[in-house]
Write a protein that holds these residues in place. Structure first.
Motif, mmCIF file in Angstrom:
data_model
loop_
_atom_site.group_PDB
_atom_site.id
_atom_site.type_symbol
_atom_site.label_atom_id
_atom_site.label_comp_id
_atom_site.label_asym_id
_atom_site.label_seq_id
_atom_site.Cartn_x
_atom_site.Cartn_y
_atom_site.Cartn_z
ATOM 1 N N PRO A 108 -7.216 4.060 -0.983
ATOM 2 C CA PRO A 108 -6.015 3.662 -0.234
ATOM 3 C C PRO A 108 -4.892 4.679 -0.395
ATOM 4 O O PRO A 108 -4.869 5.463 -1.347
ATOM 5 C CB PRO A 108 -5.633 2.330 -0.900
ATOM 6 N N VAL A 109 -3.965 4.663 0.556
ATOM 7 C CA VAL A 109 -2.764 5.512 0.438
ATOM 8 C C VAL A 109 -1.974 5.050 -0.781
ATOM 9 O O VAL A 109 -1.705 3.866 -0.958
ATOM 10 C CB VAL A 109 -1.895 5.398 1.708
ATOM 11 N N GLU A 110 -1.626 6.001 -1.633
ATOM 12 C CA GLU A 110 -0.856 5.688 -2.841
ATOM 13 C C GLU A 110 0.640 5.962 -2.647
ATOM 14 O O GLU A 110 1.467 5.448 -3.391
ATOM 15 C CB GLU A 110 -1.363 6.517 -4.033
ATOM 16 N N TRP A 111 0.950 6.795 -1.675
ATOM 17 C CA TRP A 111 2.355 7.035 -1.300
ATOM 18 C C TRP A 111 2.355 7.563 0.120
ATOM 19 O O TRP A 111 1.659 8.528 0.424
ATOM 20 C CB TRP A 111 3.014 8.028 -2.252
ATOM 21 N N GLY A 112 3.132 6.898 0.989
ATOM 22 C CA GLY A 112 3.214 7.332 2.373
ATOM 23 C C GLY A 112 2.654 6.270 3.315
ATOM 24 O O GLY A 112 2.345 5.163 2.882
ATOM 25 N N PRO A 113 2.463 6.599 4.596
ATOM 26 C CA PRO A 113 2.893 7.862 5.189
ATOM 27 C C PRO A 113 4.413 7.990 5.220
ATOM 28 O O PRO A 113 5.118 6.990 5.374
ATOM 29 C CB PRO A 113 2.311 7.808 6.615
ATOM 30 N N GLY A 114 4.869 9.219 5.030
ATOM 31 C CA GLY A 114 6.298 9.464 5.010
ATOM 32 C C GLY A 114 6.590 10.897 5.381
ATOM 33 O O GLY A 114 5.688 11.668 5.745
ATOM 34 N N ARG A 115 7.874 11.237 5.310
ATOM 35 C CA ARG A 115 8.293 12.624 5.576
ATOM 36 C C ARG A 115 9.203 13.073 4.444
ATOM 37 O O ARG A 115 10.214 12.439 4.153
ATOM 38 C CB ARG A 115 9.012 12.745 6.927
ATOM 39 N N HIS A 116 8.776 14.168 3.784
ATOM 40 C CA HIS A 116 9.554 14.697 2.665
ATOM 41 C C HIS A 116 10.896 15.255 3.135
ATOM 42 O O HIS A 116 11.018 15.699 4.276
ATOM 43 C CB HIS A 116 8.790 15.844 1.987
ATOM 44 N N GLY A 117 11.873 15.279 2.219
ATOM 45 C CA GLY A 117 13.111 16.010 2.460
ATOM 46 C C GLY A 117 12.833 17.506 2.416
ATOM 47 O O GLY A 117 12.644 18.144 3.471
ATOM 48 N N PRO A 118 12.742 18.112 1.214
ATOM 49 C CA PRO A 118 12.441 19.544 1.150
ATOM 50 C C PRO A 118 11.093 19.864 1.816
ATOM 51 O O PRO A 118 10.067 19.294 1.456
ATOM 52 C CB PRO A 118 12.385 19.818 -0.367
ATOM 53 N N GLY A 119 11.124 20.741 2.808
ATOM 54 C CA GLY A 119 9.916 21.093 3.545
ATOM 55 C C GLY A 119 9.727 20.301 4.809
ATOM 56 O O GLY A 119 8.963 20.707 5.688
ATOM 57 N N ASN A 120 10.367 19.111 4.871
ATOM 58 C CA ASN A 120 10.331 18.274 6.069
ATOM 59 C C ASN A 120 8.913 17.898 6.509
ATOM 60 O O ASN A 120 8.672 17.513 7.646
ATOM 61 C CB ASN A 120 11.048 18.990 7.238
ATOM 62 N N ASN A 121 7.936 18.005 5.610
ATOM 63 C CA ASN A 121 6.543 17.757 5.993
ATOM 64 C C ASN A 121 6.188 16.268 5.906
ATOM 65 O O ASN A 121 6.693 15.548 5.055
ATOM 66 C CB ASN A 121 5.568 18.595 5.144
ATOM 67 N N VAL A 122 5.308 15.884 6.823
ATOM 68 C CA VAL A 122 4.750 14.528 6.824
ATOM 69 C C VAL A 122 3.689 14.455 5.734
ATOM 70 O O VAL A 122 2.971 15.430 5.499
ATOM 71 C CB VAL A 122 4.133 14.211 8.199
ATOM 72 N N PHE A 123 3.559 13.304 5.070
ATOM 73 C CA PHE A 123 2.626 13.240 3.939
ATOM 74 C C PHE A 123 1.928 11.892 3.829
ATOM 75 O O PHE A 123 2.449 10.863 4.265
ATOM 76 C CB PHE A 123 3.371 13.528 2.625
ATOM 77 N N ALA A 124 0.729 11.936 3.222
ATOM 78 C CA ALA A 124 0.041 10.745 2.710
ATOM 79 C C ALA A 124 -0.713 11.190 1.461
ATOM 80 O O ALA A 124 -1.439 12.195 1.502
ATOM 81 C CB ALA A 124 -0.919 10.169 3.744
ATOM 82 N N TYR A 125 -0.518 10.456 0.364
ATOM 83 C CA TYR A 125 -1.080 10.825 -0.938
ATOM 84 C C TYR A 125 -2.179 9.845 -1.348
ATOM 85 O O TYR A 125 -2.077 8.637 -1.093
ATOM 86 C CB TYR A 125 -0.003 10.788 -2.030
ATOM 87 N N PHE A 126 -3.172 10.388 -2.058
ATOM 88 C CA PHE A 126 -4.318 9.604 -2.514
ATOM 89 C C PHE A 126 -4.693 10.029 -3.931
ATOM 90 O O PHE A 126 -4.403 11.156 -4.340
ATOM 91 C CB PHE A 126 -5.529 9.843 -1.602
ATOM 92 N N VAL A 127 -5.381 9.142 -4.628
ATOM 93 C CA VAL A 127 -6.014 9.508 -5.896
ATOM 94 C C VAL A 127 -7.500 9.674 -5.605
ATOM 95 O O VAL A 127 -8.204 8.703 -5.328
ATOM 96 C CB VAL A 127 -5.777 8.453 -6.987
ATOM 97 N N GLY A 128 -7.962 10.909 -5.629
ATOM 98 C CA GLY A 128 -9.353 11.212 -5.295
ATOM 99 C C GLY A 128 -10.260 11.096 -6.505
ATOM 100 O O GLY A 128 -9.830 10.707 -7.598
ATOM 101 N N PRO A 129 -11.531 11.458 -6.348
ATOM 102 C CA PRO A 129 -12.471 11.450 -7.479
ATOM 103 C C PRO A 129 -11.938 12.308 -8.629
ATOM 104 O O PRO A 129 -11.309 13.336 -8.396
ATOM 105 C CB PRO A 129 -13.745 12.070 -6.893
ATOM 106 N N GLY A 130 -12.188 11.859 -9.839
ATOM 107 C CA GLY A 130 -11.715 12.594 -11.005
ATOM 108 C C GLY A 130 -10.238 12.416 -11.269
ATOM 109 O O GLY A 130 -9.674 13.077 -12.137
ATOM 110 N N ASP A 131 -9.591 11.556 -10.481
ATOM 111 C CA ASP A 131 -8.144 11.324 -10.576
ATOM 112 C C ASP A 131 -7.314 12.554 -10.207
ATOM 113 O O ASP A 131 -6.167 12.687 -10.629
ATOM 114 C CB ASP A 131 -7.744 10.802 -11.960
ATOM 115 N N PHE A 132 -7.897 13.446 -9.401
ATOM 116 C CA PHE A 132 -7.069 14.492 -8.799
ATOM 117 C C PHE A 132 -6.215 13.833 -7.711
ATOM 118 O O PHE A 132 -6.738 13.096 -6.866
ATOM 119 C CB PHE A 132 -7.939 15.575 -8.156
ATOM 120 N N VAL A 133 -4.916 14.092 -7.728
ATOM 121 C CA VAL A 133 -4.047 13.558 -6.666
ATOM 122 C C VAL A 133 -4.029 14.567 -5.527
ATOM 123 O O VAL A 133 -3.743 15.754 -5.729
ATOM 124 C CB VAL A 133 -2.627 13.287 -7.196
ATOM 125 N N ILE A 134 -4.381 14.103 -4.320
ATOM 126 C CA ILE A 134 -4.528 14.980 -3.160
ATOM 127 C C ILE A 134 -3.692 14.430 -2.014
ATOM 128 O O ILE A 134 -3.510 13.219 -1.886
ATOM 129 C CB ILE A 134 -6.017 15.119 -2.755
#
Ligand SMILES: [Fe+2]
Length: 301
Positions: free
Chosen positions: A218-244
């Motif tokens: 599941p999405v762990e943060w987002g969807p949203g738009r960052h301030g610095p960089g102004n980029n749209v984002f969606a964050y996940f915890v992938g296998p091995g607990d790498f955050v991607i």
């Protein structure tokens, strides 16, 4: 420091306990493509030109083995080697041919906090580079935890020619027109915060979020738009607990860019991005963002 010796963030080498399972995830769900296999290691590419952007190697625990930077040419590699050595890197290899898929010419070093970095030029590139819906083109940025945020940024600026883009809670730095290729986040230890993959637009970020949800991430943060960089984002915890992160629409920065300071990035109470629609990052993700350390010693494939 002349700009332009480093041209981009080529990717990362990760150590993982189960290479096959991670490769299945990154090819089958995250939508990278298999580029090469050598021994027990797997190399995955995006839709862009880099030979591979993510390499998986067998290790006992999930860890970051190496950050790979693309240099302009062989001369840039040699000049960067002189600069990194002069900046006081604790460990540093001599420039030499790279013996792994994609090849090239480069060297590895450890920065003052022990992050292993390689600078590589003249590596093979794909002729079919393109932007495709739903497929990451490249790794567009890494965020790293550090107990010495300004010192860390200072080394990357002075030794490698990065420029500071903005300061919020994080310090954002860049080596090309993308607002940031790297950012330093305050932390108790030097570790990986997250890895961001560039998608071709908001629809691909959102369809990616759906694909991840279907696969049990599941999405762990987002969807949203960052301030610095102004980029749209969606964050996940992938296998091995790498955050991607899937991201898109990163701000392009020109010569007249003004570095903004933390007070200029304050969000209204309860908001964690520009839209204000997403809940804050989950506790699970914040926990995972402290788990992945750097392997000790220079990475030699
Ligand atoms: Fe990010």
């Amino acid at each position: 420091m002349p700009a332009g010796l480093i041209t981009g963030l080529r990717g990362v080498d990760l150590g993982v306990p189960d290479v096959a399972a991670h490769a299945r995830f990154y090819a089958g769900v995250w939508n990278l493509s298999l580029a090469a296999q050598r021994g027990a290691s797997v190399y995955l590419r995006g839709s862009g030109a880099y030979c591979h952007i993510l390499a998986l190697h067998p290790r006992d625990t999930p860890q970051l083995l190496c950050i790979n930077l693309a240099a302009a040419d062989r001369d840039a590699v040699d000049r960067l080697h002189d600069r990194v050595r002069a900046a006081g890197a604790a460990q540093i290899d001599r420039p030499a041919p790279i013996a792994e898929p994609g090849g090239g010419y480069g060297f590895a070093f450890a920065d003052p906090e022990g992050r292993v970095v390689r600078v590589i030029a003249e590596d093979a590139r794909h002729a079919d580079a393109r932007v495709l819906p739903d497929r990451p083109e490249k790794i567009t940025h890494l965020v790293l935890n550090t107990p010495r945020q300004e010192d860390a940024a200072d080394f990357w600026v002075k030794a490698l020619g990065f420029e500071i883009s903005d300061r919020s809670l994080l310090t954002f730095i860049r080596c090309n027109a993308d607002h940031h290729n790297l950012a330093f986040h305050p932390g108790e230890a030097s570790s990986l915060h997250h890895i961001a993959f560039e998608m071709d637009g908001i629809d691909s970020v959102m369809r990616g979020a759906g694909r991840m949800r279907d696969a049990g991430y599941p999405v762990e943060w987002g969807p949203g738009r960052h301030g610095p960089g102004n980029n749209v984002f969606a964050y996940f915890v992938g296998p091995g607990d790498f955050v991607i992160e899937y991201t898109a629409e990163i701000e392009k920065v020109g010569e007249n860019h003004r570095v903004r300071e933390p007070r200029e990035w304050a969000y209204p109470p309860g908001h964690s991005d520009l839209w204000g629609a997403t809940p804050p990052p989950t506790a699970r993700m914040k926990d995972a963002q402290k788990k992945i350390g750097f392997a000790a010693g220079l990475f030699r494939p």
